[in-house]
Write a protein that holds these residues in place. Structure first.
Motif, PDB file in Angstrom:
ATOM      1  N   ILE A 229     -18.493 -46.076   9.659  1.00 38.40           N
ATOM      2  CA  ILE A 229     -19.491 -46.733   8.823  1.00 38.40           C
ATOM      3  C   ILE A 229     -19.694 -45.903   7.564  1.00 38.40           C
ATOM      4  CG2 ILE A 229     -20.713 -47.791  10.762  1.00 38.40           C
ATOM      5  CD1 ILE A 229     -22.845 -45.549  10.343  1.00 38.40           C
ATOM      6  N   VAL A 230     -20.244 -46.534   6.533  1.00 38.28           N
ATOM      7  CA  VAL A 230     -20.555 -45.813   5.299  1.00 38.28           C
ATOM      8  C   VAL A 230     -21.691 -46.535   4.583  1.00 38.28           C
ATOM      9  CG1 VAL A 230     -18.862 -47.068   3.872  1.00 38.28           C
ATOM     10  CG2 VAL A 230     -19.561 -44.737   3.235  1.00 38.28           C
ATOM     11  N   TRP A 231     -22.590 -45.773   3.999  1.00 44.72           N
ATOM     12  CA  TRP A 231     -23.686 -46.311   3.194  1.00 44.72           C
ATOM     13  C   TRP A 231     -23.124 -47.162   2.055  1.00 44.72           C
ATOM     14  CZ3 TRP A 231     -28.410 -47.755   2.523  1.00 44.72           C
ATOM     15  CH2 TRP A 231     -29.064 -47.675   1.292  1.00 44.72           C
ATOM     16  N   GLN A 232     -23.642 -48.362   1.918  1.00 44.39           N
ATOM     17  CA  GLN A 232     -23.092 -49.288   0.932  1.00 44.39           C
ATOM     18  C   GLN A 232     -23.224 -48.754  -0.489  1.00 44.39           C
ATOM     19  OE1 GLN A 232     -23.871 -53.620   1.178  1.00 44.39           O
ATOM     20  NE2 GLN A 232     -24.497 -53.429  -0.961  1.00 44.39           N
ATOM     21  N   GLY A 233     -24.288 -48.046  -0.786  1.00 45.07           N
ATOM     22  CA  GLY A 233     -24.443 -47.492  -2.126  1.00 45.07           C
ATOM     23  C   GLY A 233     -23.305 -46.558  -2.492  1.00 45.07           C
TER      24      GLY A 233
END
Length: 338
Positions: A229-233
């Protein structure tokens, strides 16, 4: 994080590296697919980054804009908004020229039974866009689904791992990459392909899928027991900064977080935050869809919102009963049928 205003501000907060890269970038930015899941926050990030850089570049947002009020909202924030269906040849031809093009358009869910439409969107349309913007810098969103399932302990696929997509959706996304590569060579168009693996914010994503199940007292499926997963920002920031890394052949970049996230542990952590007992079903498979993003982190640093903070954000959001996008990731799917 307890409001949509807070979320949008955090998603669109530019870091110094992005501002510096935008300062060195010549020409306007054209964002195709600006009304999708990533599009609005990417437009806002670009607007704030360009303003901080002081270049005066236009940020042009193109989409069908099916969400009521979104076009007006982006226009009020400074974007030049063009409602258009880029799948229409006349509409595509009428779009303004731009030195920098970000192509976010894609189709995933509803693939089964409509494979022909998925291929048209994911493989044919990118070729039309590449012909229209021959010679522009082109950054196109791809997916980690072009890789095979790999052992959980492997650390994930690197950009040099041979692709082996599972299912028609993943194959059509590889088709997108192949078509864009063809036109990069054909027209000398500097291109970058962003293989994104599960962007997350408080309204959708793998962690939201897990949190929703935990909060509702539903069992969490462990069949696919690990994910990236990764922060969308951060994903949006990297997509913009990749404009400086386009080339022929295309520059390929995995974009995700540094961890191989355990679904079991994420569910237990969310259960603690939500005050819920966690139930499970299924058994963890020894393989999963996993990407290694060391190249990305070496170029752009680590995500500015780490896993623990994401868990806090999402738990607060779910407890408050704030709106979700209602778009499950189906990250558990292992046969490629979406």
């Amino acid at each position: 994080m307890r409001s949509l205003t807070e979320l949008e501000e955090r998603l669109s907060r530019p870091r110094d590296g992005l501002v510096e890269d935008l300062r060195k970038l010549d020409g306007d930015l054209l964002i195709l697919g600006a009304g999708g899941k990533l599009g609005p926050s990417l437009v806002r990030l670009a607007l704030r980054g360009v303003a901080a850089a002081g270049t005066g570049a236009r940020v042009i947002a193109v989409s069908r804009f099916s969400e009521p009020g979104l076009a007006d909202a982006l226009r009020s924030e400074g974007a030049e908004v063009i409602p258009a269906d880029v799948a229409d040849d006349a509409a595509l031809a009428a779009l303004p020229d731009a030195a920098n093009v970000l192509f976010l358009v894609g189709a995933k869910f509803g693939t089964s039974g409509r494979e022909y439409a998925t291929w048209a969107t994911n493989a044919y349309l990118p070729g039309r866009v590449a012909q229209r913007y021959a010679g522009s810098r082109l950054v196109a969103l791809s997916t980690g689904n072009v890789y095979p399932l790999v052992p959980v302990a492997s650390g994930g696929c690197t950009e040099d791992t041979p692709v082996d997509p599972v299912g028609e959706y993943a194959m059509s996304c590889l088709g997108r990459e192949r078509v864009l590569t063809h036109f990069a060579y054909e027209h000398g168009t500097p291109t970058a392909l962003i293989r994104l693996n599960y962007a997350v914010e408080t309204r959708y994503g793998v962690l939201v899928d897990i949190a929703r199940a935990v909060h509702a007292g539903e069992p969490v499926d462990l069949t696919t027991g690990h994910a990236n997963i990764v922060w969308q920002g951060y994903a949006n920031e990297v997509t913009l900064r990749a404009l400086h890394h386009t080339g022929v052949p295309p520059f390929v970049l995995n974009v995700t977080g540094p961890e191989t996230v355990s679904v079991r542990q994420a569910a237990l952590d969310l259960g603690t935050r939500l005050g819920r007992e966690v139930r499970f079903t299924g058994t963890e498979s020894p393989s999963a869809l996993l990407s290694n993003a060391q190249r990305c982190h070496g170029l752009f640093g680590y995500p500015d919102v780490p896993l623990a903070e994401l868990l806090d954000f999402i738990a607060d959001w779910v407890v408050e009963g704030l709106p979700l996008l209602g778009k499950p990731t189906h990250f558990q799917t292992r046969d490629g049928k979406f």
